[in-house]
Motif scaffolding. Structure first.
Motif, PDB file in Angstrom:
ATOM      1  N   UNK A  85       3.899  -1.322  -1.114  1.00 23.77           N
ATOM      2  CA  UNK A  85       4.824  -1.292  -2.196  1.00 23.77           C
ATOM      3  C   UNK A  85       5.091   0.216  -3.038  1.00 23.77           C
ATOM      4  N   UNK A  86       3.954   0.567  -3.342  1.00 23.08           N
ATOM      5  CA  UNK A  86       3.946   1.890  -4.088  1.00 23.08           C
ATOM      6  C   UNK A  86       4.476   3.046  -3.057  1.00 23.08           C
ATOM      7  N   UNK A  87       4.140   2.919  -1.954  1.00 22.86           N
ATOM      8  CA  UNK A  87       4.648   3.930  -0.828  1.00 22.86           C
ATOM      9  C   UNK A  87       6.175   3.748  -0.720  1.00 22.86           C
ATOM     10  N   UNK A  88       6.685   2.590  -0.885  1.00 22.65           N
ATOM     11  CA  UNK A  88       8.044   2.447  -0.664  1.00 22.65           C
ATOM     12  C   UNK A  88       8.939   2.952  -1.876  1.00 22.65           C
ATOM     13  N   UNK A  89       8.180   2.900  -2.946  1.00 24.33           N
ATOM     14  CA  UNK A  89       8.834   3.314  -4.409  1.00 24.33           C
ATOM     15  C   UNK A  89       8.853   4.696  -4.228  1.00 24.33           C
ATOM     16  N   UNK A  90       8.026   5.353  -3.877  1.00 22.79           N
ATOM     17  CA  UNK A  90       7.825   6.675  -3.836  1.00 22.79           C
ATOM     18  C   UNK A  90       8.430   7.404  -2.619  1.00 22.79           C
ATOM     19  N   UNK A  91       8.781   6.935  -1.559  1.00 22.02           N
ATOM     20  CA  UNK A  91       9.467   7.388  -0.200  1.00 22.02           C
ATOM     21  C   UNK A  91      10.928   7.801  -0.722  1.00 22.02           C
ATOM     22  N   UNK A  92      11.309   8.831  -0.149  1.00 23.07           N
ATOM     23  CA  UNK A  92      12.720   9.389  -0.518  1.00 23.07           C
ATOM     24  C   UNK A  92      13.593   8.424   0.169  1.00 23.07           C
ATOM     25  N   UNK A  93      14.685   8.270  -0.526  1.00 21.92           N
ATOM     26  CA  UNK A  93      16.000   7.328   0.001  1.00 21.92           C
ATOM     27  C   UNK A  93      16.693   7.911   0.903  1.00 21.92           C
ATOM     28  N   UNK A 107     -12.951 -11.547  -1.292  1.00 18.22           N
ATOM     29  CA  UNK A 107     -12.568 -10.210  -0.956  1.00 18.22           C
ATOM     30  C   UNK A 107     -11.590 -10.284  -0.034  1.00 18.22           C
ATOM     31  N   UNK A 108     -11.449 -11.050   0.860  1.00 14.35           N
ATOM     32  CA  UNK A 108     -10.261 -10.885   1.955  1.00 14.35           C
ATOM     33  C   UNK A 108      -8.779 -10.669   1.222  1.00 14.35           C
ATOM     34  N   UNK A 109      -8.805 -11.746   0.075  1.00 14.61           N
ATOM     35  CA  UNK A 109      -7.906 -11.732  -0.617  1.00 14.61           C
ATOM     36  C   UNK A 109      -7.327 -10.480  -1.720  1.00 14.61           C
ATOM     37  N   UNK A 110      -8.589  -9.913  -1.927  1.00  7.90           N
ATOM     38  CA  UNK A 110      -8.255  -8.470  -2.585  1.00  7.90           C
ATOM     39  C   UNK A 110      -7.804  -7.449  -1.767  1.00  7.90           C
ATOM     40  N   UNK A 111      -8.382  -7.578  -0.621  1.00  6.28           N
ATOM     41  CA  UNK A 111      -8.011  -6.521   0.603  1.00  6.28           C
ATOM     42  C   UNK A 111      -6.474  -6.413   0.868  1.00  6.28           C
ATOM     43  N   UNK A 112      -6.074  -7.826   1.105  1.00  5.76           N
ATOM     44  CA  UNK A 112      -4.751  -8.253   1.448  1.00  5.76           C
ATOM     45  C   UNK A 112      -3.697  -7.679   0.103  1.00  5.76           C
ATOM     46  N   UNK A 113      -4.152  -7.887  -1.185  1.00  9.76           N
ATOM     47  CA  UNK A 113      -3.381  -7.682  -2.052  1.00  9.76           C
ATOM     48  C   UNK A 113      -3.593  -6.025  -2.426  1.00  9.76           C
ATOM     49  N   UNK A 114      -4.617  -5.347  -1.990  1.00 11.44           N
ATOM     50  CA  UNK A 114      -4.629  -4.118  -2.171  1.00 11.44           C
ATOM     51  C   UNK A 114      -3.496  -3.320  -1.171  1.00 11.44           C
ATOM     52  N   UNK A 115      -3.571  -4.028   0.170  1.00  6.16           N
ATOM     53  CA  UNK A 115      -2.798  -3.372   1.325  1.00  6.16           C
ATOM     54  C   UNK A 115      -1.302  -3.417   0.898  1.00  6.16           C
ATOM     55  N   UNK A 116      -1.155  -4.663   0.198  1.00 12.26           N
ATOM     56  CA  UNK A 116       0.417  -5.037  -0.114  1.00 12.26           C
ATOM     57  C   UNK A 116       0.982  -4.034  -1.629  1.00 12.26           C
ATOM     58  N   UNK A 117      -0.164  -3.825  -2.392  1.00  9.65           N
ATOM     59  CA  UNK A 117       0.192  -2.992  -3.400  1.00  9.65           C
ATOM     60  C   UNK A 117       0.430  -1.529  -2.798  1.00  9.65           C
ATOM     61  N   UNK A 118      -0.131  -1.006  -1.839  1.00 10.62           N
ATOM     62  CA  UNK A 118      -0.120   0.316  -1.358  1.00 10.62           C
ATOM     63  C   UNK A 118       0.977   0.584  -0.527  1.00 10.62           C
TER      64      UNK A 118
END
Length: 99
Positions: free
Chosen positions: A91-99, A78-89
């Motif tokens: 990463x997506x946030x960085x991709x969607x952020x204006x340059x 469960x802890x590993x899944x939470x960490x992966x979820x946070x990393x994924x969020x």
């Protein structure tokens, strides 16, 4: 959840202190001064506390240890899944952020 685990550990401690750790050493719950509470019900359901003969119960140490190992593995997963979820969020946030 922590309260439930504490109750289970309390039940296990009662059985250990009474020496009820094998079918031959099984004791009556009244002799153990053990209430029919949530901790006991959960441990009986998981076969940690077993009935050796009518109204005589004992602690199955092997099952108790296996339950602890299983709980640790689930917690780590469960802890590993939470960490992966946070990393994924992030990463997506960085991709969607204006340059």
């Amino acid at each position: 959840m922590v309260s439930i685990l504490r109750k289970e550990r309390h039940v296990v401690q009662h059985f250990r202190e009474a020496g009820a750790i094998s079918p031959a050493a099984a004791k009556r719950l009244d002799d153990l001064h053990e209430r029919h509470g949530l901790g006991l019900r959960r441990l009986r359901k998981r076969a940690v506390i077993r009935e050796a003969s009518p109204d005589h119960f004992y602690l199955d140490e092997e099952v108790w240890q296996a339950l602890g190992r299983t709980r640790r593995r689930v917690s780590i997963a469960v802890l590993a899944l939470i960490v992966l979820l946070i990393v994924g969020v992030l990463a997506v946030g960085r991709l969607l952020a204006p340059s």
